[in-house]
Design an enzyme around this catalytic site. Structure first.
Site, PDB file in Angstrom:
ATOM      1  N   HIS A 190       0.819  -1.209   0.000  1.00  0.00           N
ATOM      2  CA  HIS A 190       0.000   0.000   0.000  1.00  0.00           C
ATOM      3  C   HIS A 190       0.860   1.270   0.000  1.00  0.00           C
ATOM      4  O   HIS A 190       0.467   2.288   0.558  1.00  0.00           O
ATOM      5  CB  HIS A 190      -0.960   0.010   1.202  1.00  0.00           C
ATOM      6  CG  HIS A 190      -1.691  -1.286   1.381  1.00  0.00           C
ATOM      7  ND1 HIS A 190      -2.569  -1.797   0.440  1.00  0.00           N
ATOM      8  CD2 HIS A 190      -1.644  -2.206   2.391  1.00  0.00           C
ATOM      9  CE1 HIS A 190      -3.046  -2.960   0.863  1.00  0.00           C
ATOM     10  NE2 HIS A 190      -2.503  -3.235   2.034  1.00  0.00           N
ATOM     11  N   ARG A 191       2.073   1.160  -0.582  1.00  0.00           N
ATOM     12  CA  ARG A 191       3.016   2.285  -0.665  1.00  0.00           C
ATOM     13  C   ARG A 191       3.497   2.774   0.707  1.00  0.00           C
ATOM     14  O   ARG A 191       3.978   3.894   0.852  1.00  0.00           O
ATOM     15  CB  ARG A 191       2.421   3.448  -1.475  1.00  0.00           C
ATOM     16  CG  ARG A 191       2.123   3.069  -2.920  1.00  0.00           C
ATOM     17  CD  ARG A 191       1.735   4.273  -3.754  1.00  0.00           C
ATOM     18  NE  ARG A 191       1.460   3.890  -5.128  1.00  0.00           N
ATOM     19  CZ  ARG A 191       2.377   3.773  -6.088  1.00  0.00           C
ATOM     20  NH1 ARG A 191       3.646   4.007  -5.803  1.00  0.00           N
ATOM     21  NH2 ARG A 191       2.029   3.439  -7.310  1.00  0.00           N
ATOM     22  N   LEU A 192       3.378   1.926   1.703  1.00  0.00           N
ATOM     23  CA  LEU A 192       3.921   2.251   3.029  1.00  0.00           C
ATOM     24  C   LEU A 192       5.331   1.671   3.093  1.00  0.00           C
ATOM     25  O   LEU A 192       5.606   0.681   3.769  1.00  0.00           O
ATOM     26  CB  LEU A 192       3.006   1.694   4.128  1.00  0.00           C
ATOM     27  CG  LEU A 192       1.584   2.253   4.112  1.00  0.00           C
ATOM     28  CD1 LEU A 192       0.743   1.613   5.209  1.00  0.00           C
ATOM     29  CD2 LEU A 192       1.612   3.771   4.268  1.00  0.00           C
TER      30      LEU A 192
END
Length: 215
Positions: A190-192
């Site tokens: 999740h682009r974390l």
């Protein structure tokens, strides 16, 4: 004797980010990429700036990660008369990024630059293929070229001149990037993403501050 690295950080690191030596960590990531990347795992995008501050970037091949015991640096080779060579002579600072799609990781760094024109450069040049050594003599890198035929003719003349044993040209050698910052990045769901930035105040210091960054 070189002192062992001294690390200042607020959050312990583990897994692929573990370790107290950023150069050993970078070398470990590169070694892992050499087993997975299909082409040129040592390719890096090198950014420089001309005397007017206009940025420039191109791909080069990282040839050595010098260990912390030698001060720690990233080493590549080129023609000193090339655009990047001239820019680094005028402004000896650079940044680079290495991105490995198979690992979903990257390393970014920026720092000060110095030339490598000694025995190490001689040894690396001698390790290159004969055609590459001849090509180094033949190419006036970054200068306008009338045709490929002209380039091949220059290579033929250089080959005949040196009779199979071309020495390292005086206009060709290494550049050593001594980083003030190194960032290790790994893709997250999740682009974390996970990002850890290593910072030091002096290019030969072994005292690093490590900070986790927001993705």
């Amino acid at each position: 004797m070189t002192q062992p690295p001294r690390i200042i950080e607020t959050e312990p690191r583990g897994g692929i980010f573990a370790g107290d030596d950023p150069f050993a960590l970078a070398a470990a990531w590169l070694a892992e990429a050499e087993r997975t990347e299909p082409n040129d795992p040592n390719a890096m995008a090198l950014a420089t700036a001309d005397p007017d501050g206009m940025p420039d970037v191109r791909m080069v091949l990282l040839k050595e990660i010098e260990p912390a015991a030698e001060g720690g640096a990233f080493l590549f080779y080129t023609n000193y008369g090339s655009a990047k060579g001239r820019q680094l002579a005028a402004n000896p600072r650079a940044a680079f990024v290495i991105h490995w799609k198979t690992l979903r990781r990257q390393i970014r760094a920026r720092g000060l630059v110095e030339r490598e024109e000694g025995p190490k450069a001689d040894a690396y040049f001698a390790s290159r293929s004969l055609a590459s050594r001849v090509g180094a003599w033949a190419s006036r890198q970054s200068e306008p070229l009338s045709s490929r035929a002209h380039l091949m003719a220059e290579a033929a003349k250089a080959g005949a001149r040196f009779m199979g044993a071309p020495p390292r040209p005086p206009f060709w050698g290494g550049f050593r990037i001594r980083p003030l910052q190194i960032e290790f990045w790994a893709d997250g769901a999740h682009r974390l993403h996970d990002r850890f930035r290593w910072t030091r105040q002096d290019p030969l210091s072994q005292e690093w501050t490590v900070t986790r960054l927001n993705p």
